[in-house]
Design a protein around this motif. Structure first.
Motif, PDB file in Angstrom:
ATOM      1  N   ASP A  23     -76.379  34.974 -63.298  1.00 20.57           N
ATOM      2  CA  ASP A  23     -75.835  34.222 -62.170  1.00 20.57           C
ATOM      3  C   ASP A  23     -75.048  32.998 -62.586  1.00 20.57           C
ATOM      4  O   ASP A  23     -74.402  32.369 -61.750  1.00 20.57           O
ATOM      5  CB  ASP A  23     -76.960  33.839 -61.209  1.00 20.57           C
ATOM      6  N   ILE A  27     -70.368  35.224 -60.745  1.00 23.47           N
ATOM      7  CA  ILE A  27     -69.612  34.877 -59.551  1.00 23.47           C
ATOM      8  C   ILE A  27     -68.169  34.499 -59.861  1.00 23.47           C
ATOM      9  O   ILE A  27     -67.296  34.558 -58.978  1.00 23.47           O
ATOM     10  CB  ILE A  27     -70.307  33.712 -58.802  1.00 23.47           C
ATOM     11  N   ARG A 103     -76.989  29.137 -53.294  1.00 22.84           N
ATOM     12  CA  ARG A 103     -76.817  29.071 -54.742  1.00 22.84           C
ATOM     13  C   ARG A 103     -77.679  27.971 -55.355  1.00 22.84           C
ATOM     14  O   ARG A 103     -78.261  28.147 -56.438  1.00 22.84           O
ATOM     15  CB  ARG A 103     -75.343  28.813 -55.070  1.00 22.84           C
ATOM     16  N   GLY A 152     -69.235  41.234 -62.469  1.00 21.47           N
ATOM     17  CA  GLY A 152     -68.612  40.635 -61.291  1.00 21.47           C
ATOM     18  C   GLY A 152     -67.297  41.306 -60.925  1.00 21.47           C
ATOM     19  O   GLY A 152     -67.014  41.550 -59.749  1.00 21.47           O
ATOM     20  N   THR A 156     -66.743  43.465 -57.470  1.00 24.04           N
ATOM     21  CA  THR A 156     -65.728  42.958 -56.532  1.00 24.04           C
ATOM     22  C   THR A 156     -64.592  43.948 -56.351  1.00 24.04           C
ATOM     23  O   THR A 156     -64.079  44.145 -55.240  1.00 24.04           O
ATOM     24  CB  THR A 156     -65.180  41.618 -57.048  1.00 24.04           C
ATOM     25  N   TRP A 161     -67.843  41.396 -52.581  1.00 22.00           N
ATOM     26  CA  TRP A 161     -68.371  40.267 -53.337  1.00 22.00           C
ATOM     27  C   TRP A 161     -69.862  40.032 -53.070  1.00 22.00           C
ATOM     28  O   TRP A 161     -70.555  39.474 -53.926  1.00 22.00           O
ATOM     29  CB  TRP A 161     -67.596  38.984 -53.046  1.00 22.00           C
ATOM     30  N   VAL A 164     -72.489  41.006 -55.685  1.00 23.61           N
ATOM     31  CA  VAL A 164     -72.770  40.127 -56.813  1.00 23.61           C
ATOM     32  C   VAL A 164     -74.167  39.512 -56.672  1.00 23.61           C
ATOM     33  O   VAL A 164     -74.879  39.295 -57.661  1.00 23.61           O
ATOM     34  CB  VAL A 164     -71.688  39.027 -56.895  1.00 23.61           C
ATOM     35  N   PHE A 165     -74.574  39.251 -55.421  1.00 27.43           N
ATOM     36  CA  PHE A 165     -75.888  38.667 -55.158  1.00 27.43           C
ATOM     37  C   PHE A 165     -76.924  39.717 -54.775  1.00 27.43           C
ATOM     38  O   PHE A 165     -78.103  39.582 -55.120  1.00 27.43           O
ATOM     39  CB  PHE A 165     -75.773  37.619 -54.054  1.00 27.43           C
TER      40      PHE A 165
END
Length: 493
Positions: A23, A27, A103, A152, A156, A161, A164-165
């Protein structure tokens, strides 16, 4: 510890290390898409990128102390729960403020996970398995740093996006399911060290927060730009205040004995110097691959995978080298190999190919593998009641080194690049001149780390215990005072 339980702990440590490190960088490639879909300003985008690093770096020392107070299993469970839930919240964020807040909470969860997982390795695993665990953990971190931009970019480019989380959620749940394999906390008699030092916690967290923020902003906007000088000055003042408060506290956050431990303090300095070089090469070599050589973000990320593979394959030999040569020799040689690898990478030119970079990157990976015994040896003589705090110190040093590496190499790169552009040099050549100069400075830092490692881990005197007894958790020959003059040294099981 049975084989199944051991494998579960090793898997949990590797997954936790991979997720929390990923992380840091995953991002970055998705930021333009996030900006477009959420309508963010450039300032908002900077906070999305840095809020995780800021809270992570600022709370690592507190996270280590909480691992000692709550127990390593509880701290891991709490940290992984916070990290996983906040990852889901980040994926569901509908505004910049929500994403930034999520975040920051992610970073707080990671600050609990990393010191607790390192403390598990140092205090709960059999001595014969600690080097393997640290090797897996270090390889997971290297793989996360190397693959972050590629992961990432892939998510994407071929998805959304938010993935990514969302990617963190199933792996976070998996790590949580493995936490019960960690041995439960031992029952101890009450002591003054059994409470949290609130003034020390506040001062250390603010100092680390301001230091991290000042370094990030200084690297982005210059160290004369407001409020960078103010942040760095306040960080220095708060550090002095923290030292004074700790010297007078009945239950200090960091006991004086920890800072006087030559292996721990030397290991922290060596971690910083190693991190400056490695993080610098990851960040700016990715830019070089894309900006100068024309790689895609995914291709640039994949270029680092052989480095992670070299680290993973060479790690099993690290403890053998330490036994044969002496840990201070083998680890110093490893750092020297990393410095040589950085110098090799710095010879790549405008027409370099993928293969031209690999000798240097492979040397960085293999050299880093030789340094993996450092973490265990740095906390070998720390009492079990302080392993979380000691791990927090090492983790904070490593996290700050990541920011320092980008800032230092970036400052050298920018200065040389500006000078070359002013002389009429082509932009690609100007960038390359600055990149090469930055990597040479990074190599010098890592070489200095080799010298520090040599002296910090060298055994002195004929009465010094062999490393195997230290790793097995034997009581130090000199009493370690963690809670005042009347406190007995805590033996480790």
């Amino acid at each position: 510890m049975g084989r199944a339980r051991l494998l579960a702990v090793l898997a949990m440590v590797a997954v936790a290390g991979f997720l929390t490190t990923l992380d840091n960088t995953v991002i970055n490639v998705a930021l333009p898409t996030v900006q477009r879909e959420l309508g963010l300003s450039v300032t908002d985008l900077e906070w999305v990128a840095t809020s995780y690093v800021l809270s992570f770096g600022a709370l690592l020392l507190l996270g280590g102390r909480l691992a000692d107070l709550l127990g390593r299993r509880r701290a891991l469970a709490a940290g992984l729960t916070v990290f996983t839930l906040s990852s889901a919240a980040a994926a569901l964020a509908g505004s910049g403020a929500q994403l930034i807040a999520a975040r920051a909470v992610q970073g707080a969860g990671a600050a609990l996970v990393i010191p607790a997982s390192l403390a598990v390795v140092a205090a709960d695993l059999p001595a014969a398995r600690r080097a393997t665990a640290i090797g897996l953990w270090t390889s997971a971190l290297a793989l996360a740093l190397a693959s972050g931009p590629a992961v990432g970019g892939l998510l994407t480019q071929h998805g959304d996006w938010t993935w990514v989380f969302l990617l963190n959620v199933p792996f976070g749940v998996l790590a949580l399911l493995l936490v019960p394999a960690v041995p439960p906390r031992e029952r101890r008699a009450p002591s003054p060290r059994g409470r949290l030092d609130l003034p020390g916690t506040l001062l250390s967290s603010l100092a680390l927060l301001l230091l991290t923020y000042g370094l990030v902003e200084g690297g982005e906007h210059g160290f004369r730009a407001a409020p960078v000088p103010l942040c760095l000055g306040l960080a220095a003042a708060l550090t002095l205040a923290f030292g004074y408060a700790e010297s007078r506290a009945a239950a200090p956050l960091v006991t004086p004995g920890l800072l006087r431990d030559r292996a721990l303090s030397g290991g922290a300095v060596a971690q910083i110097l190693w991190g400056i070089g490695v993080n610098g090469v990851f960040f700016f070599t990715a830019l070089y691959l894309q900006r100068v050589l024309g790689f895609t973000p995914t291709g640039a990320g994949l270029a680092f995978l052989p480095l992670a593979l070299a680290l993973l394959l060479a790690t099993p030999f690290a403890e053998r080298a330490a036994a044969a040569l002496g840990a201070h020799v083998s680890m110093a040689l490893g750092l020297a190999a990393v410095a040589a690898g950085l110098l090799l990478v710095s010879t790549a030119g405008l027409g370099a190919s993928y293969a031209d970079l690999q000798p240097g990157l492979l040397l960085i990976g293999a050299g880093s593998a030789l340094t993996t015994p450092m973490t265990v040896r740095a906390v070998a003589q720390v009492p079990a009641s302080d392993t979380g705090t000691a791990s927090g110190l090492l983790s904070a040093a490593r996290e700050i080194s990541g920011v320092l590496g980008v800032v230092l190499v970036g400052a050298v790169l920018a200065r040389r690049e500006r000078a070359a552009l002013g002389a009429g040099t082509h932009p690609d050549r100007a960038f390359l001149d600055g990149y090469h100069a930055g990597l040479r400075i990074a190599a010098l830092c890592v070489l200095l780390g080799a010298v520090v490692t040599w002296f910090a881990f060298r055994r002195r005197g004929r009465h010094r215990r062999p490393a195997r007894r230290v790793l097995a958790g034997a009581r130090p020959s000199v009493p370690y005072k963690s809670g005042g003059p009347n406190t007995r040294p805590t033996s480790r099981r």
